[in-house]
Design an enzyme around this catalytic site. Structure first.
Site, PDB file in Angstrom:
ATOM      1  CD  GLN A   1      -3.330   3.368   1.007  1.00  0.00           C
ATOM      2  OE1 GLN A   1      -2.235   2.909   0.739  1.00  0.00           O
ATOM      3  NE2 GLN A   1      -4.079   4.001   0.121  1.00  0.00           N
ATOM      4  CB  THR A  50      -0.947   0.052   1.222  1.00  0.00           C
ATOM      5  OG1 THR A  50      -0.177   0.058   2.416  1.00  0.00           O
ATOM      6  CG2 THR A  50      -1.912  -1.119   1.212  1.00  0.00           C
ATOM      7  CB  SER A  51       0.474   4.519  -1.555  1.00  0.00           C
ATOM      8  OG  SER A  51       0.346   3.923  -2.824  1.00  0.00           O
ATOM      9  CB  THR A  52      -0.287   6.026   3.048  1.00  0.00           C
ATOM     10  OG1 THR A  52      -1.630   5.557   3.004  1.00  0.00           O
ATOM     11  CG2 THR A  52      -0.050   7.025   1.928  1.00  0.00           C
TER      12      THR A  52
END
Length: 188
Positions: free
Chosen positions: A13, A8-10
């Protein structure tokens, strides 16, 4: 052996990362690598570890192409790296079907899907830039509030009490780099 990779990007999440792990485990992955970093980073340690872990005949399994790469060129470069090790790439999110790189047709489909994903991302970024420009023109866009600098006094107080930068970051809900910046140990 099936090696799973989830991303996930962050860090906020968690549900998305848990869902990817669940899907990879359900597919029968023997080993899982996961991380919460932006796909735009040039080095993603867990992805590199997953690729290094691959042995001839293994498959790297991801839930969606955008978890692996942000552009068609990047995705195809990963496919070539994986194939050079005698391995395959498997993507799960193909409407109940899996897509792998074992055939020319699958590779064509993968290229087309990657191009569509890249196109969608470019459109989203374009809309975002347009929205920001419009908000700025209307005087409504001020950017994100500097949350860490607003807490600079509290950071310095805790540091003076001997609290570690990591603990300060946890207590105040800010990044450790921001703590160092507030303490004057990192250039702004």
């Amino acid at each position: 052996m099936r090696i799973g990779y989830a991303r996930t990007s962050t860090t906020d999440q968690e549900a998305g990362l848990a869902a990817q792990r669940r899907d990879l485990e359900a597919f029968g992955c023997d080993w899982l690598f996961s991380e919460q970093v932006s796909g735009t980073l040039t080095v993603r340690p867990e992805l590199e570890a997953a690729i290094d872990y691959l042995r001839r005949g293994d498959a790297l399994v991801v839930c969606k192409p955008d978890r692996l790469a942000r552009s068609t060129a990047d995705l195809l470069a990963f496919v070539e790296r994986i194939k050079a090790k005698g391995c395959e790439l498997v993507i799960l999110s193909m409407g109940g079907q899996t897509l792998d790189t074992s055939s020319p047709t699958s590779k064509l489909m993968l290229s087309m899907l990657a191009a569509v994903a890249e196109f969608e991302r470019d459109l989203m970024l374009e809309r975002q830039r347009e929205g920001i420009a419009k908000a700025k023109a209307e005087g409504r866009y001020l950017g994100r509030k500097p949350t860490a600098r607003a807490q600079a006094e509290e950071v310095q107080k805790l540091a003076a009490e001997g609290v570690s930068p990591t603990e300060i970051a946890k207590r105040l809900g800010i990044g450790r780099t921001s703590v160092y910046r507030c303490l004057g140990k990192v250039a702004a």
